[in-house]
Design an enzyme around this catalytic site. Structure first.
Site, PDB file in Angstrom:
ATOM      1  N   SER A 110       0.877  -1.186   0.000  1.00 25.16           N
ATOM      2  CA  SER A 110       0.000   0.000   0.000  1.00 25.16           C
ATOM      3  C   SER A 110       0.909   1.228   0.000  1.00 25.16           C
ATOM      4  O   SER A 110       1.938   1.239   0.673  1.00 25.16           O
ATOM      5  CB  SER A 110      -0.853  -0.003   1.260  1.00 25.16           C
ATOM      6  OG  SER A 110      -1.480   1.248   1.424  1.00 25.16           O
ATOM      7  N   SER A 111       0.479   2.268  -0.725  1.00 24.57           N
ATOM      8  CA  SER A 111       1.349   3.449  -0.822  1.00 24.57           C
ATOM      9  C   SER A 111       1.598   4.107   0.533  1.00 24.57           C
ATOM     10  O   SER A 111       2.571   4.841   0.696  1.00 24.57           O
ATOM     11  CB  SER A 111       0.752   4.471  -1.798  1.00 24.57           C
ATOM     12  OG  SER A 111      -0.503   4.917  -1.324  1.00 24.57           O
ATOM     13  N   CYS A 112       0.723   3.827   1.524  1.00 27.10           N
ATOM     14  CA  CYS A 112       0.899   4.482   2.828  1.00 27.10           C
ATOM     15  C   CYS A 112       2.065   3.896   3.611  1.00 27.10           C
ATOM     16  O   CYS A 112       2.375   4.382   4.693  1.00 27.10           O
ATOM     17  CB  CYS A 112      -0.388   4.365   3.650  1.00 27.10           C
ATOM     18  SG  CYS A 112      -0.747   2.688   4.135  1.00 27.10           S
ATOM     19  N   TYR A 139       0.052  -0.681  10.678  1.00 29.02           N
ATOM     20  CA  TYR A 139      -0.334  -1.322   9.421  1.00 29.02           C
ATOM     21  C   TYR A 139       0.873  -1.371   8.483  1.00 29.02           C
ATOM     22  O   TYR A 139       1.141  -2.390   7.836  1.00 29.02           O
ATOM     23  CB  TYR A 139      -1.460  -0.484   8.808  1.00 29.02           C
ATOM     24  CG  TYR A 139      -1.980  -0.954   7.479  1.00 29.02           C
ATOM     25  CD1 TYR A 139      -2.752  -2.105   7.388  1.00 29.02           C
ATOM     26  CD2 TYR A 139      -1.725  -0.227   6.314  1.00 29.02           C
ATOM     27  CE1 TYR A 139      -3.254  -2.518   6.162  1.00 29.02           C
ATOM     28  CE2 TYR A 139      -2.225  -0.640   5.090  1.00 29.02           C
ATOM     29  CZ  TYR A 139      -2.984  -1.784   5.015  1.00 29.02           C
ATOM     30  OH  TYR A 139      -3.483  -2.200   3.798  1.00 29.02           O
ATOM     31  N   LYS A 143       2.630  -4.510   6.528  1.00 32.77           N
ATOM     32  CA  LYS A 143       2.659  -4.597   5.055  1.00 32.77           C
ATOM     33  C   LYS A 143       4.092  -4.656   4.532  1.00 32.77           C
ATOM     34  O   LYS A 143       4.372  -5.355   3.550  1.00 32.77           O
ATOM     35  CB  LYS A 143       1.946  -3.385   4.433  1.00 32.77           C
ATOM     36  CG  LYS A 143       0.475  -3.287   4.703  1.00 32.77           C
ATOM     37  CD  LYS A 143      -0.311  -4.478   4.226  1.00 32.77           C
ATOM     38  CE  LYS A 143      -0.772  -4.393   2.805  1.00 32.77           C
ATOM     39  NZ  LYS A 143      -1.645  -5.562   2.455  1.00 32.77           N
ATOM     40  N   HIS A 182     -12.233   4.697   4.245  1.00 31.30           N
ATOM     41  CA  HIS A 182     -11.330   5.674   3.644  1.00 31.30           C
ATOM     42  C   HIS A 182     -12.131   6.892   3.201  1.00 31.30           C
ATOM     43  O   HIS A 182     -13.363   6.883   3.189  1.00 31.30           O
ATOM     44  CB  HIS A 182     -10.592   5.044   2.456  1.00 31.30           C
ATOM     45  CG  HIS A 182      -9.610   4.004   2.879  1.00 31.30           C
ATOM     46  ND1 HIS A 182      -9.875   2.660   2.798  1.00 31.30           N
ATOM     47  CD2 HIS A 182      -8.362   4.107   3.398  1.00 31.30           C
ATOM     48  CE1 HIS A 182      -8.833   1.984   3.249  1.00 31.30           C
ATOM     49  NE2 HIS A 182      -7.895   2.835   3.616  1.00 31.30           N
TER      50      HIS A 182
HETATM   51  O1  GFB Z   1      -8.590   7.844   3.140  1.00 31.32           O
HETATM   52  P1  GFB Z   1      -7.986   8.178   4.435  1.00 31.32           P
HETATM   53  O2  GFB Z   1      -8.687   7.724   5.661  1.00 31.32           O
HETATM   54  O3  GFB Z   1      -6.543   7.592   4.483  1.00 31.32           O
HETATM   55  O4  GFB Z   1      -7.855   9.775   4.560  1.00 31.32           O
HETATM   56  P2  GFB Z   1      -5.015   8.009   4.298  1.00 31.32           P
HETATM   57  C1  GFB Z   1      -7.306  10.551   3.541  1.00 31.32           C
HETATM   58  C2  GFB Z   1      -7.421  12.022   3.882  1.00 31.32           C
HETATM   59  O5  GFB Z   1      -8.803  12.408   3.802  1.00 31.32           O
HETATM   60  C3  GFB Z   1      -6.954  12.417   5.285  1.00 31.32           C
HETATM   61  C4  GFB Z   1      -9.166  13.138   4.960  1.00 31.32           C
HETATM   62  O6  GFB Z   1      -6.300  13.662   5.220  1.00 31.32           O
HETATM   63  C5  GFB Z   1      -8.278  12.540   6.048  1.00 31.32           C
HETATM   64  O7  GFB Z   1      -8.195  13.413   7.165  1.00 31.32           O
HETATM   65  N1  GFB Z   1     -10.608  13.007   5.190  1.00 31.32           N
HETATM   66  C6  GFB Z   1     -11.512  14.011   5.091  1.00 31.32           C
HETATM   67  C7  GFB Z   1     -11.280  11.906   5.575  1.00 31.32           C
HETATM   68  N2  GFB Z   1     -12.725  13.598   5.433  1.00 31.32           N
HETATM   69  C8  GFB Z   1     -12.623  12.275   5.722  1.00 31.32           C
HETATM   70  C9  GFB Z   1     -13.580  11.299   6.142  1.00 31.32           C
HETATM   71  O8  GFB Z   1     -14.764  11.559   6.314  1.00 31.32           O
HETATM   72  N3  GFB Z   1     -13.090  10.029   6.321  1.00 31.32           N
HETATM   73  C10 GFB Z   1     -11.766   9.713   6.138  1.00 31.32           C
HETATM   74  N4  GFB Z   1     -11.381   8.449   6.321  1.00 31.32           N
HETATM   75  N5  GFB Z   1     -10.850  10.641   5.772  1.00 31.32           N
HETATM   76  C11 GFB Z   1      -4.795   5.534   4.882  1.00 31.32           C
HETATM   77  C12 GFB Z   1      -4.000   4.703   5.835  1.00 31.32           C
HETATM   78  O9  GFB Z   1      -4.301   6.789   4.967  1.00 31.32           O
HETATM   79  O10 GFB Z   1      -4.620   5.129   3.536  1.00 31.32           O
HETATM   80  C13 GFB Z   1      -4.226   3.294   5.616  1.00 31.32           C
HETATM   81  O11 GFB Z   1      -4.285   5.101   7.161  1.00 31.32           O
HETATM   82  C14 GFB Z   1      -4.325   2.869   4.161  1.00 31.32           C
HETATM   83  O12 GFB Z   1      -3.236   2.578   6.267  1.00 31.32           O
HETATM   84  C15 GFB Z   1      -4.960   3.885   3.251  1.00 31.32           C
HETATM   85  O13 GFB Z   1      -3.102   2.537   3.668  1.00 31.32           O
HETATM   86  C16 GFB Z   1      -4.712   3.625   1.776  1.00 31.32           C
HETATM   87  O14 GFB Z   1      -4.685   8.113   2.847  1.00 31.32           O
HETATM   88  O15 GFB Z   1      -4.625   9.195   5.126  1.00 31.32           O
END
Ligand code: GFB
Length: 325
Positions: A110-112, A139, A143, A182
């Protein structure tokens, strides 16, 4: 090398976002021996169960896409599950694939899991070159161990185990639970709920400035089959679009599709996570693969899928289904 369509192909994690897309892709390509195991039948964290299952089913090819996954909040609040489940699942399946003499296995990173401050766009060599993003380090460690497992088995045992490194994914079959999802499915749900409730205010976590890249899961499934058929190296391969956008613009795009009357409110008490993680996809492009779904069309079709699920009254998935089932 094209894979025989009657080969025995195991999709580990077939109920998840990625596993269901790979299963769809394999069916569409004419594979007629697709193996899956429900969670009741097989706990992928249990080595002896996994060994017995491999002995009984003798898969030729394995797509190892099972795992406990979630968005930024789930990653920060459930670190033990994210590290334990993933470490175990990756270890048991890789070892069973070796013992069962599987022809080939594809594992997904995963890119993260790249360093938080990696140079952009992020090339494959950036792995382990710096400290991780704290919101998902548990995580990420699991990975990274999965990628290293595949490399180690290739070196010591000569197993043809490869890894792909996808960017942020979305599409049909995603998790729309607001606590664990996400950002993209969360935004679809939030704008939809605001439309239904006639409440124009939609809360976006963080500042809206982090940049993210999004790949439709059907593109990922296509890339996974492509790599299974055409790639056999130790280095993992990035899979993405190579293009990103700020979360604010993503929110505006989802708003324009789902509820143009809504307005955005930013909740800065929620984490931003890594500032940027756009992938350098030149290696995959050089191998001859590129994505076909635009973000706009992908969001529209994912929203249509979401509405279908609501209509059919089926329960939209929560994080528990991200485990192999
Ligand atoms: O998709 P996301 O949860 O994952 O959040 P990451 C991406 C960005 O969207 C962050 C913002 O800056 C969040 O603060 N965001 C805005 C929100 N509104 C929302 C919302 O309602 N829900 C969520 N979830 N985010 C994950 C990793 O990171 O990426 C995992 O934690 C995984 O391990 C995944 O690899 C691909 O891109 O920040």
């Amino acid at each position: 090398m094209p894979i025989e369509r009657n080969a025995r192909v195991f999709v580990a994690g077939h109920r998840g976002l990625v596993g269901s897309a790979i299963t769809r892709k394999l069916r569409a390509e004419g594979f007629n021996n697709i193996l899956t195991a429900s969670r009741q039948e097989l706990d992928l964290r249990n080595q002896s169960e996994v060994l017995s299952w491999f002995q009984a089913n003798q898969p030729d090819y394995v797509f190892l896409v099972a795992g406990t996954v979630g968005g930024i909040l789930a990653n920060s609040t459930r670190p033990a599950e994210f590290i334990y489940d993933n470490l175990m699942i990756h270890g048991t399946v890789v070892e069973a694939a070796r013992q069962a003499n599987c022809t080939k296995l594809l594992y997904l990173g995963s890119s993260c899991i790249y360093p938080r401050e990696a140079d952009q766009p992020i090339s494959e060599d950036a792995l382990l070159a710096g400290p991780l993003e704290p919101t998902n380090e548990w995580y990420a460690i699991a990975k990274i161990a999965g990628i290293k497992l595949c490399q180690a088995y290739r070196r010591q045992y000569g197993c043809d185990f490869i890894s792909a490194m996808p960017t942020n994914l979305y599409g049909p079959g995603d998790n729309f639970d607001l606590e664990s999802s996400h950002v993209l499915p969360a935004l679809i749900r939030k704008f939809h709920d605001s439309l239904e409730a006639e409440d124009p205010e939609v809360t976006i976590w963080g500042t809206g400035t982090p940049m993210r890249e999004f790949l439709h899961v059907d593109d990922l499934a296509d890339a996974c089959l492509f790599l299974m058929e055409h790639y056999g190296g130790e280095e993992h391969i990035n899979v993405g679009t190579g293009e990103d956008l700020p979360i604010r613009e993503l929110a505006e795009l989802v708003r324009s599709i789902v509820n143009p009357a809504a307005h955005l409110v930013f909740d800065e008490s929620k984490p931003d996570g890594t500032p940027r993680k756009v992938l350098d996809v030149s290696r995959l492009s050089a191998l001859g693969w590129s994505p076909t779904h635009s973000l706009d069309d992908g969001i529209r079709s994912t929203y249509a899928w979401f509405l279908d699920q609501l209509d059919s009254d089926s329960e939209l998935r929560g994080i528990s289904d991200a485990l192999p089932s």
